[in-house]
Each structure stands twice: as C-alpha cells, then as structure tokens.
Write an enzyme that holds these catalytic residues in place. Structure first.
Site, mmCIF file in Angstrom:
data_model
loop_
_atom_site.group_PDB
_atom_site.id
_atom_site.type_symbol
_atom_site.label_atom_id
_atom_site.label_comp_id
_atom_site.label_asym_id
_atom_site.label_seq_id
_atom_site.Cartn_x
_atom_site.Cartn_y
_atom_site.Cartn_z
ATOM 1 N N SER A 182 0.853 -1.188 0.000
ATOM 2 C CA SER A 182 0.000 0.000 0.000
ATOM 3 C C SER A 182 0.891 1.241 0.000
ATOM 4 C CB SER A 182 -0.962 -0.036 1.184
ATOM 5 O OG SER A 182 -2.004 0.888 1.010
ATOM 6 N N ASP A 237 -8.382 -5.587 -6.119
ATOM 7 C CA ASP A 237 -7.960 -4.418 -5.353
ATOM 8 C C ASP A 237 -8.432 -3.169 -6.075
ATOM 9 O OD1 ASP A 237 -6.768 -2.469 -3.867
ATOM 10 O OD2 ASP A 237 -4.705 -3.128 -4.214
ATOM 11 N N HIS A 272 -7.138 -5.706 -1.611
ATOM 12 C CA HIS A 272 -5.952 -4.972 -1.173
ATOM 13 C C HIS A 272 -5.126 -5.794 -0.193
ATOM 14 C CE1 HIS A 272 -3.713 -1.273 -1.165
ATOM 15 N NE2 HIS A 272 -3.856 -1.059 0.126
#
Length: 681
Positions: A540, A622, A654
């Site tokens: 991320s 995602d 994600h």
C-alpha cells in the site's frame, strides 16, 4: 505491568520442548483466531467466536467457545460447533441464560439460541434474503438486523426483479462509487430493520427504520455492530451513516442518527454541524448519555478521533478528550456510568485507557500489547490482546492486576522459538523523535549477523506497532532467518496528531528521510544486523515507498518487494474509488485542480534511475490501488531490463486473505529475498 504480556506468553509456553523450531507461515495460517469477547450479565461466562482454518477448502470456519470465569485453571470448551457450519456473533440475553448467534446452517442465514450453560441450539428465525448482522434490544423483545437491500426497501423480503432474457451483461452507472474496496456496486445498501423478538424467536419481515436516508449502515467495507447501538429501554436505535449521492466518493462525513425502533418517525441527525466522521455510538447504562468518536476535518480519514458526550435529554455536547492528543479507537461504558474504557494507539502499543466521564481525565491501564476488544465487567474489564510475538488471547483486568484467561494456541505454538523484539528511537526529519523496532531471528548464533528485511508499513497513517499479523508477520520473516527492521516514519499513528498529519503533501519527503536515518540508527545500534545485506519491502503506502526508493535510494538495497503500491500518481487519482483519501493526501484538491501536488512525489518520473531487482505483487480485486499500478511498475522494470517478477492474485483485494494464497505469497517473497541475500540458517 510493563512486562506482563511477554512474561505471560513465556509462562504459557514454558513447557515447550527443548529442541525448538522456527515459526513458518504454515503455522500462522493454521492458528486459531479468537473474535471479540462477550460476557454474561452475571460475569460467569466468557463466550467468543473462534476461527479455524479449513486448508482444503481454503477458508476459515467459525465455532462458538466459552470459558467459566468463576473457576481457576479450567480449559475453554465448545459451546456451538457443527461441521461445515459457521456460528458467529454471540450475544447474551439480558437474563444471561441464552446465547444468541448467527448461523449459516443449511445454507440459510438465521439466528439461533443456545443455553449459556450448554445444551442444544434452537433456531429462532431465518431472515429472507440473508443478513449481515444483528443486535437484540436490551429489553429482549426486539431484534435489530442489518442487511443489503435496495434503497427504501419496505421490509427484509428481497425485491422481485424482472429479468429480460435478451439483456446483455453490461452494468450502467450515472455517478461515482461504481466499485468499492473489492465489490462492484449493484445498487444495494446496508440498511436497518427491527423485528419483534421473543422466546420463540423473531417474527415478521422487519420494519425499516432509516427512513428516506440512502447510505450504508453499518458503513462499508469494514463497519459492523460497533456503529450501531440500542437505548437501554429498547425504544431508540443509534447508528452511523454517510449519506450517499454524488459526493459519496469524496466524503468522510458519517453522522450519528437516532431513530425510533418502531419506525414511527424519520431518523434525527445528532451531528449535522460536523462534516468529519462521527461514529462508534455508545449509550451509557442509564440511557442518559451518548458517547461517540468524532473527527473534525472533512475528507480526512485519519484525523484524531475525539471522545464526545451528548446529554440525550438536553442535547448538550462535550468533547471529553480535547486535551488528550491520542485517537480513540473503541468505546465501552463501565456499568456505573462513571468511566469510559477506550483503546488508543500510543508509541507502538494500543492500550486500554480509563476516561473519567465528568472530568475527562485519562488513565492508562495496560502497558505492552495491542488490545483489540474490551468488555466491562464487575470490578474491571475482560479484553483480548496480541503482540508481535503472540496472537490474540483473553485477559481480565481487576484494579491493577491483569490475569491471563486463555492460551488458545499454546498447543499449536509449542516447540516454536519466537523472536526477540527490541525498540529504538532516533532523531528523524524535522528533528523529531522517531521510533522503530528490530526483530532478531531466534536461531541466530551469537556473534553472527542476519540479513535485513526492512519493512515499511502502509496507511500511510498506520504503525509498525506491537501487534500480531496474519499477513505481514515479522516473526515469520525472523523464522526464515531475517532480522526485521521497521520504522514509524512521519505520518504514523500513536505519536500525536501533528506527527500523523506531517505526511500530507509530503509522501516522498520526511518519511523517506526517517527511513534512511532509521535504518542507519538500527544498524549502528544492533550488532546482529548486516547493514550490507538488506532488502526493502512494503505494501500500500509501503508499496508506494518501494517505487519511490527505486528512484531516490537506488543503491541501498539488494532487492525490493512491492505489494499494491502506487506507481503513477496521476493514474491513481483517476482510478481509485475512495477519492477523499487520495485527494486529501495531496492537499485536498482533485488532480486537475492541482496536478503539481500529485506530480511532486510521483515515482513514474524517476524510472530512469531504477536499478534494484523488484518483486511486484498485486490483486485483481484491489480497487483501492488498482492492479494496473502493479502492471505498470512491472512494465517499467522489464523495459529497463531489471530483474523482476510479477505475482497476481485473481481472487484477492488490497489484502491477501486466503490461507493458500498467503502461503504462496510468503513462498514468493522469501524466495525473492533469498535469491539476493542468502540468509544463514
């Protein structure tokens, strides 16, 4: 209590065999996972849902367990457990005789009841079309259910939709939020319904209580029962909701509403003057006060969450923790209504704090570990807690005494050598004090040096704190022979709101400076770290930082692992779904309004400097950082003829959640690190 957690873990596993072995991802993937606790009104029974891994089916399955809190040294026992059935969300009846829970037995979502002292479970009502969760009123005569239905649904009965046999498969949309997290919108919204409830169960199809409001309550994708509350008399439901519409992908404005449980009047917005997030409504035991967590700034999902109180009779509102620079993560009232128990991150920990309901005075009650759930009981609280070296277990706090109640994974972790964790601090960017930790491999010989896995956390408003993870687990890296170093750079949580805010418009600035200084501080301090043999990893925001490091710190690492990271800020600005996040991080404007803010820290501009071998990981579901970002990074690496590898999960979002996928993830990641570092086992 400073060493309570570590001491209790050591005690729990003191009988481990002498020939210890290293922790592996296979161990972690198959651990039992306890859910939030619930305690009977008389304080005797602790009940929780517990997840077991069904590796063959590549998923988790849930049973209910209980523990008699009045007896010392007794082992937990199953309360409700059927093969191939999930029993979840246990709740005690007001008299403590029955535990209600949700079950998918027979392929239908239904509420069941089982005697708290043990016995046969009885179905108390199925919900047509299924439901996501429930809460029984304190009076025991009403049932609050939340379920996905079309906006304005008159009841829980699913709407009949005519299908055109000649229709194509295309979906059409007229406004944004066409997809969120990992799901494409089909027009349904999570809504609230109240049903009559009694000894024979629930009846009817439910009365809607959110009126003409359109939005999701609880919020999606992560909201649950903590965003809903009953009044003690069962006449009112309080809930958090962000009103939908064209601004939904730009708005963090959840409000707290109050609605009559009989649906006789529309909901009333109790927080209309605040454009930030208001959530976690929690009613005092006497029904006089509503507590909730409130963020002041619109569009900022990581603003400080103040603890606020509303006098439900007069409407007077007080910010109870205005002078405490920490962010409230959970709220629970003591039975006497004089104290609120909250959790909040604080310097790599998430302890329990007691907040005086009158003065707002804050007292820290626990020290080490991350507390994940709190239930007030007579004389204290029961809570679940984990750390970097121990998954969640249950504890009881009475006064200043903490008692460990369970060692759920003692048998599974017996014989496993867990690593040593050491904290350090240094002067980072802006001359601020910055914290980090180092994890020493448990089997590293005296005087030997270990290769470094330099892990950068995501968020970016997050923390590499003292918590157990089923995804990025430092103990697994240590078990594979790597010393883990992680730094809580500017933007991290648990150090005051100004430190958290410092990353806005600064993604590649102070955080990178902190990481550079932090890695040097760690290698200077800990002799077992091999400063010349390091790889960097992150997901991320941490994945973004991997791409940024490729162009800004290209000669430091032997390899890089980038998971779900931003590669091109312009594409990200137009592809992500929660626009409030990306726009806030770059100054609060859209890309076309201020392109320079996005381009300043854009990794795509520095590809010509890339040289470090990189493993790229992404997932097709995602929607936060779409997989096209990973494909673009991989293309850049390949076109520059840099050694690189791409791992794509078609069935993950994600996060990587499925057990077999997690094992594959670690196999690829550790294989990539091993290719360049060759750790000495």
């Amino acid at each position: 209590m400073k060493h309570l957690l570590l001491a209790s873990v050591a005690l729990a596993f003191a009988a481990a065999p002498a020939a210890a072995r290293d922790l592996t991802i296979q161990d972690v993937a198959t651990l039992s996972r306890v859910g939030a606790p619930t305690v009977s009104p008389d304080g005797r029974w602790l009940v929780w849902q517990q997840r077991e891994t069904d590796l063959a089916a590549n998923r988790g399955r849930y049973d209910l367990w209980r523990l008699d809190l009045t007896k010392k040294g007794v082992a937990p026992e199953k309360l409700a457990a059927e093969a191939d059935v999930n029993e979840t969300s246990p709740q005690f009846s007001a008299d403590g005789k029955t535990v209600w829970f949700q079950s998918d037995k027979g392929g239908e979502d239904a509420i069941w009841g089982v005697p708290g002292a043990g016995g046969a479970a009885v179905k108390l009502g199925a919900v047509p079309g299924g439901f996501s969760g429930f809460k029984v009123a304190p009076t025991g005569d009403k049932l609050l259910v939340w379920a996905d239905r079309k906006p304005g649904a008159p009841n829980l009965e699913p709407a009949m939709v005519k299908k055109d046999p000649n229709a194509g498969s295309g979906r059409t949309y007229d406004q944004l939020f066409v997809r969120h997290w990992d799901t494409w919108s089909n027009g349904d919204r999570s809504q609230l319904f109240v049903l009559p409830f009694g000894p024979q169960g629930a009846s009817g199809n439910g009365t809607p209580i959110i009126g003409s409001l359109i939005g999701d309550t609880p919020s999606k994708p992560f909201g649950g029962g903590e965003e809903l509350a009953w009044s003690p008399d069962g006449k009112t439901v309080y809930f958090a909701l962000r009103e939908a519409g064209r601004i939904e992908p730009l708005s963090t404005n959840l409000d707290i509403f109050a609605a009559p449980a009989d649906g006789s009047a529309p909901p009333v917005n109790l927080t209309p003057d605040n454009d930030g997030t208001d959530t976690l409504p929690t009613v005092s035991p006497d029904g006089k006060w509503l507590a909730w967590a409130s963020m002041a700034r619109a569009g900022y999902e990581s603003d400080r969450q103040l603890l606020k109180l509303r006098n439900l009779a007069t409407g007077e509102v007080r910010a109870l923790t205005q002078d405490w620079d920490r962010s409230v993560a959970s709220i629970a009232w003591a039975a006497d209504g004089k104290t609120l128990y909250v959790t909040a991150q604080d310097t790599q920990e998430q302890p329990i704090f007691a907040v005086d309901a009158q003065s707002g005075k804050v007292t820290r009650l626990t020290q080490e570990g991350v507390v994940s759930a709190v239930v007030p009981v007579k004389g204290g609280v029961v809570f679940s807690m984990n750390s970097l070296t121990a998954p969640d277990d249950f504890y009881r706090l009475s006064g200043k005494k903490v008692e460990r109640l369970t060692s759920v994974n003692a048998a599974k972790l017996a014989g496993i050598d867990l690593p040593k964790v050491e904290r350090f601090s240094f002067t980072g960017a802006n001359n601020d004090k910055v914290w980090g930790y180092a994890v020493r491999p448990p089997t590293l010989a005296a005087g030997a040096k270990a290769p470094i896995a330099f892990i950068v956390h995501g968020g970016p408003q997050g923390s590499s704190n003292n918590s157990w993870s089923y995804r990025w687990n430092p103990a697994v890296f240590a078990g594979a022979g790597y010393a883990v170093v992680s730094v809580d750079f500017h933007g991290s949580t648990g150090y005051g709101q100004a430190f958290t805010d410092a990353i806005q418009n600064n993604w590649g600035g102070w955080p990178l400076e902190d990481l550079q200084k932090g890695l040097k501080a760690a290698t200077d301090k800990f002799s077992y770290l091999n400063a010349d043999n390091a790889c960097a990893l992150g997901a991320s925001y941490g994945g973004y930082m991997m791409n940024w490091i490729e162009g800004q710190w290209p000669d430091r690492f032997k390899c890089i692992v980038q998971h779900d990271g931003v590669f091109d800020a312009r594409a990200m600005a137009y592809e992500t779904e929660e626009l409030w996040f990306d726009e806030w991080e770059h100054g609060g404007k859209a890309y076309f309004e201020d392109p320079e803010a996005f381009e300043k820290w854009n990794p795509v501009h520095h590809v010509t400097k890339w040289k470090t071998p990189q493993l790229v990981i992404t997932s097709e579901k995602d929607f936060r950082i779409p997989y096209t970002q990973g494909l673009a990074a991989f293309t850049a690496l390949q076109r520059r003829e840099i050694d690189s590898r791409l791992l794509v999960f078609p069935d993950e979002n994600h996060w990587v959640l499925k057990p077999k996928n997690s094992m594959q993830w670690y196999s690829e990641v550790l294989g990539w690190l091993g290719k360049y570092t060759r750790p000495q086992q």
